[in-house]
Design an enzyme around this catalytic site. Structure first.
Site, PDB file in Angstrom:
ATOM      1  N   CYS A 133      53.413  52.165  76.606  1.00  0.00           N
ATOM      2  CA  CYS A 133      54.759  52.640  76.977  1.00  0.00           C
ATOM      3  C   CYS A 133      55.332  53.625  75.960  1.00  0.00           C
ATOM      4  O   CYS A 133      56.410  54.168  76.178  1.00  0.00           O
ATOM      5  CB  CYS A 133      55.715  51.458  77.146  1.00  0.00           C
ATOM      6  SG  CYS A 133      56.193  50.647  75.599  1.00  0.00           S
TER       7      CYS A 133
ATOM      8  N   CYS B 125      53.293  51.760  70.754  1.00  0.00           N
ATOM      9  CA  CYS B 125      52.507  51.165  71.837  1.00  0.00           C
ATOM     10  C   CYS B 125      51.861  52.256  72.677  1.00  0.00           C
ATOM     11  O   CYS B 125      52.528  53.180  73.122  1.00  0.00           O
ATOM     12  CB  CYS B 125      53.461  50.311  72.675  1.00  0.00           C
ATOM     13  SG  CYS B 125      52.739  49.702  74.204  1.00  0.00           S
TER      14      CYS B 125
ATOM     15  N   CYS C 191      56.780  46.613  77.438  1.00  0.00           N
ATOM     16  CA  CYS C 191      55.843  46.697  78.566  1.00  0.00           C
ATOM     17  C   CYS C 191      54.861  45.530  78.667  1.00  0.00           C
ATOM     18  O   CYS C 191      53.958  45.563  79.500  1.00  0.00           O
ATOM     19  CB  CYS C 191      55.061  47.998  78.478  1.00  0.00           C
ATOM     20  SG  CYS C 191      53.823  47.998  77.168  1.00  0.00           S
TER      21      CYS C 191
ATOM     22  N   CYS D 134      53.983  46.569  59.630  1.00  0.00           N
ATOM     23  CA  CYS D 134      55.333  46.050  59.440  1.00  0.00           C
ATOM     24  C   CYS D 134      56.070  46.266  60.759  1.00  0.00           C
ATOM     25  O   CYS D 134      56.448  47.384  61.090  1.00  0.00           O
ATOM     26  CB  CYS D 134      55.987  46.812  58.293  1.00  0.00           C
ATOM     27  SG  CYS D 134      57.625  46.225  57.903  1.00  0.00           S
TER      28      CYS D 134
ATOM     29  N   CYS E   4      54.250  43.593  73.530  1.00  0.00           N
ATOM     30  CA  CYS E   4      55.290  44.626  73.456  1.00  0.00           C
ATOM     31  C   CYS E   4      56.492  44.200  74.300  1.00  0.00           C
ATOM     32  O   CYS E   4      56.338  43.856  75.474  1.00  0.00           O
ATOM     33  CB  CYS E   4      54.722  45.948  73.974  1.00  0.00           C
ATOM     34  SG  CYS E   4      55.932  47.291  73.986  1.00  0.00           S
TER      35      CYS E   4
HETATM   36 ZN   LIG Z   1      54.669  48.871  75.209  1.00  0.00          ZN
END
Ligand SMILES: [Zn+2]
Length: 187
Positions: free
Chosen positions: A152, A149, A104, A172, A101
């Site tokens: 975060c 996510c 984060c 996607c 990510c």
């Molecule tokens: Zn994240």
């Protein structure tokens, strides 16, 4: 039907069910492979890389996110934006490694979970376990499954059901929402 034809019919039926049994057996290892990809994702992580776990939540104010992310990352991750198709170099990233990510650093996918969907967005048929939460969104009127996510809350993309077998799923993902960590350790 005389007895001979009846027997032949019975044998043909038996052969047919044996064949379908073989087909079912062939599909099973593929699902096992997906489980293995999920379980062994850390084999794609560059040695010595410290990554956070999904349970260490990261909560920041909008101002703090603006400082941490560039404009496009902020638009996608914090405002559910979508990058232009074909704009991310990660769409063509083929080296072994881990996609984390951009907000984060939580590892989300490995290179082995990626495939070329020809949509212009990095696409994956499965994910590292327990890293995403989903919600339905109606931005385009038709309901779509949004995923973000779990660490975060950053928006990453949408899930579609036209992915390759055996999962049939297509995650996607916006490329700007990801950072790629090559297994070689060289960026
Ligand atoms: Zn994240």
């Amino acid at each position: 039907m005389n007895r001979r034809n009846w027997l032949q019919g019975l044998l043909a039926a038996a052969a047919g069910s044996a064949l379908s049994g073989t087909a079912a057996a062939a599909a099973a290892p593929q699902s096992k492979e997906i489980e293995a990809l999920q379980k062994n994702w850390q084999t794609l992580l560059a040695s010595g890389t410290n990554v956070p776990s999904p349970t260490e939540k990261l909560k920041l104010s909008n101002d703090e996110w603006r400082k941490r992310l560039d404009k496009m990352q902020y638009n996608v991750l914090r405002e559910d934006g979508t990058e232009r198709a074909g704009s991310s170099p990660l769409d063509n990233e083929k080296r072994p490694g881990v996609f984390a990510c951009a907000g984060c650093d939580l590892p989300l996918f490995t290179s082995e979970m990626k495939y070329d969907s020809r949509t212009g967005w990095p696409s994956f048929f499965t994910t590292i376990p327990a890293v995403f939460e989903t919600k339905k969104d109606f931005h385009l009127l038709l309901p779509r499954t949004e995923y973000h996510c779990t660490r975060c809350g950053g928006h990453h993309g949408h899930i579609f059901d036209d992915g390759p077998k055996p999962t049939g799923m297509r995650y996607c993902n916006n490329g700007v929402a990801l950072k790629f960590i090559p297994k070689s350790g060289r960026a």
